[in-house]
Write an enzyme that holds these catalytic residues in place. Structure first.
Site, PDB file in Angstrom:
ATOM      1  N   GLU A  16      -5.775  -4.430  10.210  1.00 31.58           N
ATOM      2  CA  GLU A  16      -4.588  -3.643  10.799  1.00 31.58           C
ATOM      3  C   GLU A  16      -5.235  -2.984  11.769  1.00 31.58           C
ATOM      4  O   GLU A  16      -5.672  -2.006  11.959  1.00 31.58           O
ATOM      5  CB  GLU A  16      -4.679  -2.811   9.514  1.00 31.58           C
ATOM      6  CG  GLU A  16      -4.258  -3.198   8.270  1.00 31.58           C
ATOM      7  CD  GLU A  16      -3.931  -2.176   7.108  1.00 31.58           C
ATOM      8  OE1 GLU A  16      -2.675  -2.542   6.718  1.00 31.58           O
ATOM      9  OE2 GLU A  16      -4.313  -0.924   6.840  1.00 31.58           O
TER      10      GLU A  16
ATOM     11  N   ASN B  12       0.831  -1.157  -0.016  1.00 36.14           N
ATOM     12  CA  ASN B  12      -0.037   0.129   0.005  1.00 36.14           C
ATOM     13  C   ASN B  12       0.903   1.158  -0.027  1.00 36.14           C
ATOM     14  O   ASN B  12       1.503   1.589   1.152  1.00 36.14           O
ATOM     15  CB  ASN B  12      -0.927  -0.073   1.067  1.00 36.14           C
ATOM     16  CG  ASN B  12      -1.632   1.287   1.378  1.00 36.14           C
ATOM     17  OD1 ASN B  12      -1.865   1.947   0.598  1.00 36.14           O
ATOM     18  ND2 ASN B  12      -2.298   1.489   2.674  1.00 36.14           N
ATOM     19  N   TRP B  13       0.929   1.913  -1.249  1.00 34.58           N
ATOM     20  CA  TRP B  13       2.039   2.916  -1.332  1.00 34.58           C
ATOM     21  C   TRP B  13       1.576   4.288  -0.725  1.00 34.58           C
ATOM     22  O   TRP B  13       2.109   5.212  -0.589  1.00 34.58           O
ATOM     23  CB  TRP B  13       2.472   3.053  -2.796  1.00 34.58           C
ATOM     24  CG  TRP B  13       3.119   1.877  -3.277  1.00 34.58           C
ATOM     25  CD1 TRP B  13       3.559   0.788  -2.596  1.00 34.58           C
ATOM     26  CD2 TRP B  13       3.891   1.888  -4.584  1.00 34.58           C
ATOM     27  NE1 TRP B  13       4.352  -0.026  -3.423  1.00 34.58           N
ATOM     28  CE2 TRP B  13       4.525   0.443  -4.705  1.00 34.58           C
ATOM     29  CE3 TRP B  13       3.727   2.700  -5.853  1.00 34.58           C
ATOM     30  CZ2 TRP B  13       4.917   0.212  -5.909  1.00 34.58           C
ATOM     31  CZ3 TRP B  13       4.641   2.227  -6.852  1.00 34.58           C
ATOM     32  CH2 TRP B  13       5.215   1.179  -6.892  1.00 34.58           C
ATOM     33  N   LYS B  14       0.233   4.270  -0.302  1.00 36.02           N
ATOM     34  CA  LYS B  14      -0.404   5.391   0.244  1.00 36.02           C
ATOM     35  C   LYS B  14      -0.081   6.614  -0.668  1.00 36.02           C
ATOM     36  O   LYS B  14       0.179   6.631  -1.818  1.00 36.02           O
ATOM     37  CB  LYS B  14      -0.258   5.625   1.589  1.00 36.02           C
ATOM     38  CG  LYS B  14      -0.268   4.579   2.505  1.00 36.02           C
ATOM     39  CD  LYS B  14      -0.238   4.562   3.886  1.00 36.02           C
ATOM     40  CE  LYS B  14      -0.282   3.420   4.785  1.00 36.02           C
ATOM     41  NZ  LYS B  14      -0.236   3.576   6.189  1.00 36.02           N
TER      42      LYS B  14
ATOM     43  N   HIS C 209      -9.617   1.375   4.548  1.00 36.99           N
ATOM     44  CA  HIS C 209      -8.344   1.535   5.300  1.00 36.99           C
ATOM     45  C   HIS C 209      -8.625   2.447   6.347  1.00 36.99           C
ATOM     46  O   HIS C 209      -9.523   3.478   6.115  1.00 36.99           O
ATOM     47  CB  HIS C 209      -7.324   2.151   4.349  1.00 36.99           C
ATOM     48  CG  HIS C 209      -6.026   2.056   4.973  1.00 36.99           C
ATOM     49  ND1 HIS C 209      -5.612   3.042   5.847  1.00 36.99           N
ATOM     50  CD2 HIS C 209      -4.824   1.209   4.848  1.00 36.99           C
ATOM     51  CE1 HIS C 209      -4.290   2.838   6.424  1.00 36.99           C
ATOM     52  NE2 HIS C 209      -3.845   1.565   5.907  1.00 36.99           N
TER      53      HIS C 209
ATOM     54  N   GLY D  17       2.174   2.629  10.842  1.00 36.34           N
ATOM     55  CA  GLY D  17       3.124   3.565  10.674  1.00 36.34           C
ATOM     56  C   GLY D  17       3.809   3.826  11.929  1.00 36.34           C
ATOM     57  O   GLY D  17       4.403   5.031  12.145  1.00 36.34           O
TER      58      GLY D  17
ATOM     59  N   SER E  12       3.213  -1.884  10.419  1.00 36.29           N
ATOM     60  CA  SER E  12       4.526  -1.856  10.861  1.00 36.29           C
ATOM     61  C   SER E  12       4.977  -3.237  10.540  1.00 36.29           C
ATOM     62  O   SER E  12       5.924  -3.738  11.320  1.00 36.29           O
ATOM     63  CB  SER E  12       4.793  -1.352  12.405  1.00 36.29           C
ATOM     64  OG  SER E  12       4.563  -0.162  12.305  1.00 36.29           O
TER      65      SER E  12
ATOM     66  N   GLY F 136       2.606  -0.827   4.227  1.00 43.01           N
ATOM     67  CA  GLY F 136       2.875   0.485   4.036  1.00 43.01           C
ATOM     68  C   GLY F 136       4.260   0.905   4.079  1.00 43.01           C
ATOM     69  O   GLY F 136       4.858   0.834   2.690  1.00 43.01           O
ATOM     70  N   GLY F 137       4.868   1.241   4.949  1.00 45.97           N
ATOM     71  CA  GLY F 137       6.400   1.967   4.969  1.00 45.97           C
ATOM     72  C   GLY F 137       7.309   0.910   4.212  1.00 45.97           C
ATOM     73  O   GLY F 137       8.093   1.455   3.445  1.00 45.97           O
TER      74      GLY F 137
ATOM     75  N   GLU G  94      -7.123   4.854   7.408  1.00 49.56           N
ATOM     76  CA  GLU G  94      -6.826   6.461   7.191  1.00 49.56           C
ATOM     77  C   GLU G  94      -8.133   7.031   6.575  1.00 49.56           C
ATOM     78  O   GLU G  94      -8.403   8.024   6.751  1.00 49.56           O
ATOM     79  CB  GLU G  94      -5.636   6.323   6.443  1.00 49.56           C
ATOM     80  CG  GLU G  94      -4.454   6.237   7.256  1.00 49.56           C
ATOM     81  CD  GLU G  94      -3.074   5.815   6.577  1.00 49.56           C
ATOM     82  OE1 GLU G  94      -2.983   5.556   5.407  1.00 49.56           O
ATOM     83  OE2 GLU G  94      -2.213   5.076   7.208  1.00 49.56           O
TER      84      GLU G  94
HETATM   85  P1  PGA Z   1       2.615   0.520   7.826  1.00 44.62           P
HETATM   86  O1  PGA Z   1       1.040   0.742   7.117  1.00 44.62           O
HETATM   87  O2  PGA Z   1       2.968  -0.846   7.158  1.00 44.62           O
HETATM   88  O3  PGA Z   1       3.369   1.719   7.178  1.00 44.62           O
HETATM   89  O4  PGA Z   1       2.167   0.431   8.976  1.00 44.62           O
HETATM   90  C1  PGA Z   1       0.211  -0.535   6.731  1.00 44.62           C
HETATM   91  C2  PGA Z   1      -1.062  -0.026   6.148  1.00 44.62           C
HETATM   92  O5  PGA Z   1      -1.620   1.065   6.724  1.00 44.62           O
HETATM   93  O6  PGA Z   1      -1.665  -0.709   5.426  1.00 44.62           O
END
Ligand code: PGA
Length: 254
Positions: free
Chosen positions: A168, A10-12, A96, A174, A214, A235-236, A98
């Protein structure tokens, strides 16, 4: 039933089209030939076209990070399922945390989007997860049950077969804080039981349930060793070719 591992990036809201293209090129070189694990990348809308063309002749699948539930019309700024399909998307991340937190998504809109995605032929990656306050209050399972049931309302036995669930925990996204493998497995097993109650054991056993929050090469082996953890929504660690490659390798070794 043996499920395949699935590692999705997930490159956000990161990377311009040229930066996204460079990452996609590197991934195709490193892991484009992987067949034993499902792999997908989900760039921003503006990079879907270029990334789609790069991954097209590899085993890496393309996904979007959101979509609208209507097929077309006066919805300024929104994107419909068939637009994603035409760019080569196979997956779409929905609900998600977010989007729930900053863009007012609710179980109801996630449900409408899930149904619209399935009907259009996209595979939704439906995200669920509790906040820190909810975990501390002891209502994690209730929250997860409400989100899972809410997202899947009206989704039939055939439809559920194209759904992926991502657990999640919001407090782990994050933040560098990961749920322990045992904590994550407890929720994953609960999600599978919730699915089994609705669709029966056999169908529930076939649904991929990803962990997100994470997840990185260092903690992936232990998480992926859990019975009901079938991969990761990353994500990251998906923003660098090396760490994403290592995560796919961890799934290959699991
Ligand atoms: P993260 O994000 O790996 O940076 O914690 C995961 C996500 O929100 O899909």
């Amino acid at each position: 039933m043996s499920r395949r591992y699935f590692i999705a990036g997930n490159w956000k809201m990161n990377k311009t089209p040229s930066q996204a293209a460079a990452l996609a090129e590197a991934l195709v070189k490193n892991i484009g030939g992987v067949t034993k694990v499902d792999v997908a990348v989900c760039p921003t809308f503006t990079s879907l076209d270029v990334v789609g063309k790069i991954v097209k002749n590899s085993n890496i699948k393309l996904g979007a990070q959101n979509m609208h539930f209507e097929a077309s019309g006066a919805y300024t700024g929104e994107i419909a399922a068939d637009m994603l399909l035409e760019l080569g998307c196979e997956y779409v991340i929905l609900g998600h945390s977010e989007r729930r937190q900053y863009f007012a998504e609710t179980d109801e809109t996630v449900n409408k989007k899930t149904c619209a995605a399935i009907n259009a032929g996209l595979k939704p990656i439906v995200c669920v997860g509790e906040t820190l306050a909810q975990r501390e209050e002891g209502v994690t399972m209730k929250v997860i049950e409400t989100q899972v049931k809410g997202a899947l309302e009206g989704v039939c036995d055939k439809g559920i077969k194209s759904v992926v669930i991502a657990y999640e925990p919001v407090w782990a996204i994050g933040t560098g804080k990961t749920a322990t493998p045992a904590m994550a497995e407890e929720v994953h097993a609960f999600i599978r039981k919730t699915l089994a109650d609705k669709y029966g054991e056999e169908i529930a056993e076939g649904v991929q349930i990803l962990y997100g929050g994470s997840m990185k090469p260092e903690n992936a082996p232990e998480l992926l060793a859990q019975k009901d953890i079938d991969g990761g929504l990353i994500g990251g660690a998906a923003l660098k070719a090396e760490s994403f490659t290592d995560l796919v390798q961890a799934a290959l070794n699991a």
